[in-house]
Design an enzyme around this catalytic site. Structure first.
Site, PDB file in Angstrom:
ATOM      1  N   LYS A  99       0.851  -1.189   0.000  1.00 31.97           N
ATOM      2  CA  LYS A  99       0.000   0.000   0.000  1.00 31.97           C
ATOM      3  C   LYS A  99       0.886   1.237   0.000  1.00 31.97           C
ATOM      4  O   LYS A  99       1.730   1.411   0.868  1.00 31.97           O
ATOM      5  CB  LYS A  99      -0.893   0.000   1.241  1.00 31.97           C
ATOM      6  CG  LYS A  99      -1.701   1.281   1.437  1.00 31.97           C
ATOM      7  CD  LYS A  99      -2.440   1.276   2.773  1.00 31.97           C
ATOM      8  CE  LYS A  99      -3.100   2.621   3.050  1.00 31.97           C
ATOM      9  NZ  LYS A  99      -3.767   2.665   4.373  1.00 31.97           N
ATOM     10  N   ARG A 103      -7.457  -0.428   1.141  1.00 29.23           N
ATOM     11  CA  ARG A 103      -7.939  -1.709   0.614  1.00 29.23           C
ATOM     12  C   ARG A 103      -8.351  -1.586  -0.858  1.00 29.23           C
ATOM     13  O   ARG A 103      -8.325  -2.566  -1.596  1.00 29.23           O
ATOM     14  CB  ARG A 103      -9.091  -2.227   1.474  1.00 29.23           C
ATOM     15  CG  ARG A 103     -10.331  -1.367   1.493  1.00 29.23           C
ATOM     16  CD  ARG A 103     -11.247  -1.654   2.681  1.00 29.23           C
ATOM     17  NE  ARG A 103     -10.649  -1.188   3.918  1.00 29.23           N
ATOM     18  CZ  ARG A 103     -11.200  -1.341   5.127  1.00 29.23           C
ATOM     19  NH1 ARG A 103     -12.366  -1.981   5.232  1.00 29.23           N
ATOM     20  NH2 ARG A 103     -10.615  -0.900   6.205  1.00 29.23           N
ATOM     21  N   LYS A 109     -10.241  12.939   7.945  1.00 33.60           N
ATOM     22  CA  LYS A 109      -9.796  12.535   9.281  1.00 33.60           C
ATOM     23  C   LYS A 109      -9.988  13.692  10.263  1.00 33.60           C
ATOM     24  O   LYS A 109      -9.841  14.851   9.896  1.00 33.60           O
ATOM     25  CB  LYS A 109      -8.317  12.136   9.254  1.00 33.60           C
ATOM     26  CG  LYS A 109      -8.022  10.865   8.480  1.00 33.60           C
ATOM     27  CD  LYS A 109      -6.531  10.550   8.510  1.00 33.60           C
ATOM     28  CE  LYS A 109      -6.221   9.311   7.686  1.00 33.60           C
ATOM     29  NZ  LYS A 109      -6.757   8.089   8.288  1.00 33.60           N
TER      30      LYS A 109
END
Length: 512
Positions: free
Chosen positions: A274, A360, A286
Site C-alpha cells: 500500500k 484496501r 480525518k
C-alpha cells in the site's frame, strides 16, 4: 551509512573512539548480580576482573537497553568503554538470542553518534550473531536529517554524523560464513534504511510520481525490470480502485511493478504494498490530530521496494515481483464520494461507504494484477487499519491469510528476524457485513473487528488457488515515541526483514 568490518584484534590495542561490551543480569545463586558477557574478557582483565563491580557502583543492572559509560583502563588505545545491558544471562549451554544482540548493538550504535570508529566486543558465538550485531549497529545508527540545516552536508543527528565505522571483534574476516553475514546485514539494512527514508520524507516531496521515479532509479542500479503505469495507463487498464482513491489529488496515481528474476529459480513470490503517499481521509476527512503522521501511509510500498531490492542484492534463487500501489488520498471536487461505486481491475464493483478506507481499494487492484501472474504466494503489506493498532498495540503487526500453514510460516519468519507479529483469523461471519444492495461488495463492514473485515475484503481480490497473506503494519510502521533498541523515532521499515526472510526461505525450499 556506517561501515561494518570484522576483526580478531584484541580490544586493548585497537584504535577507536570507544569499546562496546555487554553485561547481563546473573540469575543463579552462583552468578547473582552483574555478569560481564563473553567477548569482553580482555576488557574485564584490564580492570583486574572487577569490571562488573565497577559498573554496579555506577548503577548498571544489566537490563536490556541500559547503557553505562566509563573511562577505559590504562593501556587502551580507546578512551571510552560503553557497557550495554543484555538482560538475563542465558540458560546454561545456551547462547544470547539474536534479537537481544541486535537490540544491544542498536542502542550502542545510536549512542555513538559523532564517533568515527567503535569496536564492538559483544558475544559472537557464530555467523548468526555476527549478522545480528551488524544489523543492530546499522539500524541503530540510522538518522534522518535531510530537512535540517545540519543535514545539508552530511546526514547528522544533533549536528553530529552517525557512527562512521563499527568493528565487530570476534568476527573472522577470512571466514566465509562471517563475511556472508556482514554482506547480508549490510544489504538488508541499507534497503531497510531506504524504506525509513521514504516513510520520513514529507508528502510534498514524495508524490506517487516521485515515488515511482525513486523505484525506477533503484531498478536501474540493481538490474531489475520495472513497469510504471501512470493515470492514463491505469484508466486504459481499468484500475478503478487506484484511480478512485487518487482522483481527488492533483498528484496523479501510479502502479509500479518491480521484478527480480533468477535464472535458476523455480518459485515466484509477489509482494504488494500500500502506497498512499498522504492520507487525508478524502471526503471522509480525518479528525484533527490524526493527519500529522499520514505521510507514513505508504510504509507498505516502501517495505516492498526495499525487500525486492534486497532479494536482488543477495542474489536469492527465487523470483520476486513487487507491486507498489501509489496514490494520494485528498478531498476535492473530483474526489471519490461516500456512496460512489467503483469498478475494480478485477471487474467487481465496490460501493465506497467511507473514503478513509482507501488502502484496501488500491491494494485490491494490485492484488488482482499480481494474481494474474500466478505466483506461488502473495504477501501484501499495509498500514491498513487503526483497529489493528487497538488490537495489538504499536509494536506488533497482524498476520492474516487464506492458508493457515502459510500464515504460520509468515508469523514464524517475522519472529525469527525480530519483528513482533501475531496471527489473526478471518471469521467468515464478518463477510456478510460488507454485503451491498448496490454493488458486489462494500468497502466497509462491521466496526468491531475492523482489521479482520479489511482482511476479508482483500481476500476477495486474490486469484483462486493462490496462497496469500496480509500484514497489517499500522502499529509498528511509524514510531511516534522515543527510540528503542535499533528502532528510531519516525519511520521504522517494518516488515522489510520479514519479506526478505520469506524470500530466503522460499529460495532454500523451506517454505513449501
Amino acid at each position: 551509512m556506517t561501515a561494518l568490518t570484522l576483526s580478531t584484534s584484541a580490544a586493548p590495542g585497537l584504535r577507536a573512539d570507544a569499546i562496546v561490551i555487554g553485561v547481563a543480569k546473573g540469575t543463579g545463586s552462583k552468578s547473582a548480580g552483574l555478569v560481564v558477557a563473553p567477548g569482553a574478557e580482555a576488557v574485564d582483565k584490564a580492570y583486574d576482573g572487577k569490571l562488573a563491580a565497577v559498573l554496579e557502583t555506577l548503577g548498571a543492572s544489566g537490563a536490556e537497553g541500559e547503557l553505562t559509560k566509563l573511562p577505559a583502563p590504562a593501556g587502551f588505545k580507546a578512551p571510552l568503554v560503553i557497557a550495554v545491558g543484555l538482560g538475563a544471562v542465558p540458560a546454561e549451554d545456551a547462547d544470547y538470542d539474536a534479537e537481544v544482540l541486535r537490540k544491544a548493538a542498536g542502542v550502542a550504535g545510536r549512542a555513538l553518534t559523532g564517533a568515527k570508529k567503535a569496536a564492538f566486543a559483544l558475544p559472537v558465538q557464530d555467523a548468526a550473531a555476527v549478522g545480528a550485531l551488524g544489523e543492530g549497529v546499522l539500524l541503530g545508527a540510522y538518522s534522518f536529517d535531510t530537512y535540517k540545516d545540519n543535514g545539508k552536508d552530511a546526514k547528522a543527528r544533533n549536528g553530529k554524523a552517525p557512527l562512521a565505522e563499527a568493528v565487530l571483534l570476534g568476527g573472522k574476516p577470512r571466514d566465509a560464513a562471517h563475511k556472508a553475514a556482514v554482506a547480508r546485514a549490510t544489504a538488508v539494512s541499507e534497503e531497510l534504511n531506504r524504506a525509513r527514508d521514504l516513510v520520513n520524507t514529507p508528502p510534498n516531496d514524495l508524490t506517487p510520481a516521485i515515488f515511482a521515479g525513486i523505484a525506477q532509479n533503484a531498478a536501474k542500479e540493481h538490474g531489475l525490470k520495472i513497469q510504471v503505469l501512470d493515470d492514463k495507463a491505469l484508466t486504459k487498464g481499468g484500475y478503478g480502485g487506484i484511480l478512485g482513491v487518487g482522483g481527488g489529488s492533483a498528484a496523479t496515481p501510479r502502479l509500479v511493478k518491480l521484478s527480480y528474476t533468477h535464472s535458476k529459480a523455480d518459485k515466484h513470490l509477489a509482494f504488494v504494498g500500500k502506497g498512499i503517499t498522504y492520507d487525508s481521509g478524502g471526503i471522509s476527512l480525518k479528525p484533527a490530530g490524526h493527519n500529522e503522521t499520514m505521510k507514513c501511509d505508504m510504509s507498505g510500498a516502501a517495505a516492498v521496494l526495499a525487500a525486492v531490492v534486497s532479494a536482488a542484492r543477495l542474489g536469492l534463487e527465487v523470483n520476486v515481483t513487487g507491486w507498489l500501489a501509489l496514490a494520494e488520498n485528498m478531498p476535492s471536487g473530483s474526489a471519490v464520494r461516500p456512496g460512489d461505486v467503483l469498478r475494480m481491475y478485477s471487474g467487481k464493483t465496490v460501493e465506497v461507504l467511507n473514503t478513509d478506507a482507501e488502502g484496501r481499494l488500491v491494494l485490491a487492484d494490485a492484488l488482482w494484477a499480481a494474481s494474474a501472474e500466478k505466483p506461488d504466494a502473495i504477501v501484501d503489506v499495509a498500514t491498513l487499519t487503526g483497529a489493528m493498532m487497538l488490537a495489538l498495540g504499536s509494536r506488533t503487526f497482524g498476520v492474516m491469510g487464506n492458508d493457515d500453514a502459510f500464515r504460520t510460516a509468515v508469523h514464524e519468519a517475522a519472529e525469527e528476524v525480530g519483528e513482533p507479529a501475531w496471527p489473526m483469523p478471518l471469521p467468515e461471519h464478518l463477510r456478510k457485513g460488507m454485503d451491498s444492495a448496490t454493488a458486489d461488495i462494500a468497502n466497509m463492514g462491521e466496526r468491531m473487528g475492523g482489521g479482520l473485515v479489511a482482511g476479508l475484503f482483500l481476500r476477495e481480490f486474490v486469484g483462486e488457488g493462490i496462497t496469500w497473506a496480509h500484514l497489517d503494519i499500522a502499529g509498528p510502521a511509524f514510531n511516534e515515541g522515543g527510540p528503542f533498541g535499533y528502532t528510531p523515532k519516525g519511520g521504522t521499515g517494518s516488515a522489510v526483514r520479514t519479506l526478505v526472510r520469506l524470500a530466503e526461505l522460499t529460495a532454500a525450499g523451506d517454505l513449501g
